[in-house]
Enzyme design. Structure first.
Site, PDB file in Angstrom:
ATOM      1  N   ASP A 247       2.358  25.081  -0.217  1.00 62.88           N
ATOM      2  CA  ASP A 247       1.304  26.049   0.101  1.00 62.88           C
ATOM      3  C   ASP A 247       1.382  27.261  -0.831  1.00 62.88           C
ATOM      4  O   ASP A 247       0.432  28.034  -0.927  1.00 62.88           O
ATOM      5  CB  ASP A 247       1.459  26.540   1.548  1.00 62.88           C
ATOM      6  CG  ASP A 247       0.423  25.932   2.478  1.00 62.88           C
ATOM      7  OD1 ASP A 247      -0.620  25.468   1.980  1.00 62.88           O
ATOM      8  OD2 ASP A 247       0.669  25.920   3.700  1.00 62.88           O
TER       9      ASP A 247
ATOM     10  N   LYS B 270      -5.031  15.924   6.357  1.00 58.92           N
ATOM     11  CA  LYS B 270      -4.043  16.033   5.274  1.00 58.92           C
ATOM     12  C   LYS B 270      -3.215  14.765   5.202  1.00 58.92           C
ATOM     13  O   LYS B 270      -2.936  14.243   4.128  1.00 58.92           O
ATOM     14  CB  LYS B 270      -3.153  17.270   5.489  1.00 58.92           C
ATOM     15  CG  LYS B 270      -3.891  18.569   5.190  1.00 58.92           C
ATOM     16  CD  LYS B 270      -3.171  19.793   5.715  1.00 58.92           C
ATOM     17  CE  LYS B 270      -4.051  21.032   5.539  1.00 58.92           C
ATOM     18  NZ  LYS B 270      -3.605  22.208   6.258  1.00 58.92           N
TER      19      LYS B 270
ATOM     20  N   GLN C  51       1.549  24.229   9.467  1.00 57.21           N
ATOM     21  CA  GLN C  51       0.150  24.583   9.742  1.00 57.21           C
ATOM     22  C   GLN C  51       0.087  25.956  10.429  1.00 57.21           C
ATOM     23  O   GLN C  51       0.739  26.182  11.447  1.00 57.21           O
ATOM     24  CB  GLN C  51      -0.482  23.502  10.638  1.00 57.21           C
ATOM     25  CG  GLN C  51      -1.956  23.672  10.891  1.00 57.21           C
ATOM     26  CD  GLN C  51      -2.815  23.493   9.631  1.00 57.21           C
ATOM     27  OE1 GLN C  51      -2.566  22.624   8.810  1.00 57.21           O
ATOM     28  NE2 GLN C  51      -3.809  24.338   9.481  1.00 57.21           N
TER      29      GLN C  51
END
Ligand code: NAP
Length: 300
Positions: free
Chosen positions: A122, A55, A99
């Site tokens: 997200d 990422k 994460q």
């Protein structure tokens, strides 16, 4: 025997990243703004470390700033929430990703709710989840967003199609179902309590599998000519020709390509789209936070 078209997620993700990079360059030139993506990793899980590194690299590659923080496995909830609060206040950070999964002592819901709604790239915050259901403007979860882009690239309009989603998680199955409903599909959600699951799948013009169960969807579960999006990422060990670890999806690719009209491979299907959509969300978040109209994304 007919063989399905392979939907090349790597290629489509590269096109999306190129479009994002163009808009990032424009933001820098016209507003002197560089989108910043912060990724927080707790612990040292090797798979998570690889995801986080990817990422970061990809954010830098499209011209964004990348901030990565690794906290020890033993971090307390209070410490983690404080970290997120600091990132919420930081003007150089436009998108925050924690994460998952998190260690057992951490309440994941509290962590997600701590992320500022406008920086929740997200799209997991309850407010963003609610906006998606109500048809409002929020942040959309990256994996279903990537799946939808693949479907639209391949099928164009999706209205009136029957979509079956395998899995009802908050991060894939449920938002995917909502998004396909918004595209005017007729949607069925199947899960571990669903009876006659193969029968349900055989009714699908579009099948999205997000189960996390290696190769359970067989070719004879599919409607001939249907479009199959395989979200599953499962690590299996093979014995022949030699012992090795291998990634497979939820779909038994070998039998499915003989029946489906189009199918995503694993790896190289949904995975690359998820990260590209994360970058797109970071760009969108930056625009919204600065009162700049957000780009209308059209893939070439
Ligand atoms: P999850 O939270 O574990 O949810 C799995 C869902 O599948 C649950 O709703 C479960 O039903 C259902 N299920 C499990 N076994 C089933 C079976 N035999 N038949 C029917 N339904 C079944 O998983 P997730 O986070 O959504 O992820 C799903 C998969 O996608 C995993 O392999 C994950 O690694 C992968 N993934 C990939 C990406 C990507 O970028 N490619 C992103 C996210 C996730 P119940 O609700 O009844 O338990």
């Amino acid at each position: 025997m007919a063989t399905a078209t392979i939907i090349d997620g790597k290629h489509i993700a590269a096109k999306l990243r190129a479009v994002v990079a163009t808009h990032v360059a424009k933001l820098k030139k016209e507003y002197n703004l560089v989108p910043g993506l912060a990724v927080l990793l707790v612990g040292e899980d090797p798979a998570s470390q690889i995801y986080v590194r990817n990422k970061g690299w990809q954010a830098l590659d499209v011209g964004m700033n990348s901030f990565q923080y690794t906290l020890p496995e033993t971090v307390s909830l209070t410490e983690l929430l404080k970290y997120i609060n600091d990132l919420n206040q930081d003007h150089n950070v436009n998108g925050i990703l924690v994460q998952l999964p998190l260690p057992k002592q951490i309440d994941t819901e509290m962590v997600i709710e701590m992320i500022a709604v406008s920086k929740d790239i997200d799209g997991f915050h309850p407010l963003n989840a609610g906006l998606l259901v109500l048809g409002g403007v929020g942040m959309i979860p990256c994996t279903p967003m990537g799946c939808l882009m693949l479907l639209k690239q391949y099928l164009g309009k999706l209205a009136s199609m029957h979509a079956v989603i395998l899995g009802r998680s908050n991060i894939v199955g449920k938002p995917m179902a909502t998004m396909l409903l918004r595209e005017n599909c007729t949607v069925t959600i199947a899960h571990s309590y669903t009876r006659e699951i193969a029968e349900e799948c055989r009714r699908a013009d579009i099948l999205v599998s997000a189960v996390g169960n290696p190769q359970i969807v067989k070719g004879d579960w599919l409607k001939p000519g249907s479009t199959v999006i395989d979200v599953g990422i499962n690590r299996i060990s093979t014995q022949y020709p030699y012992i090795m670890d291998k990634l497979v999806g939820d779909v038994d690719f070998a039998s499915a390509i003989k029946v489906a009209g189009a199918i995503t491979p694993v790896p190289g299907g949904v995975g690359p789209m998820t990260i590209a959509c994360l970058l797109l969300n970071t760009l969108i978040a930056t625009c919204r936070q600065n009162g700049i109209s957000e780009p209308k994304i059209k893939l070439p």
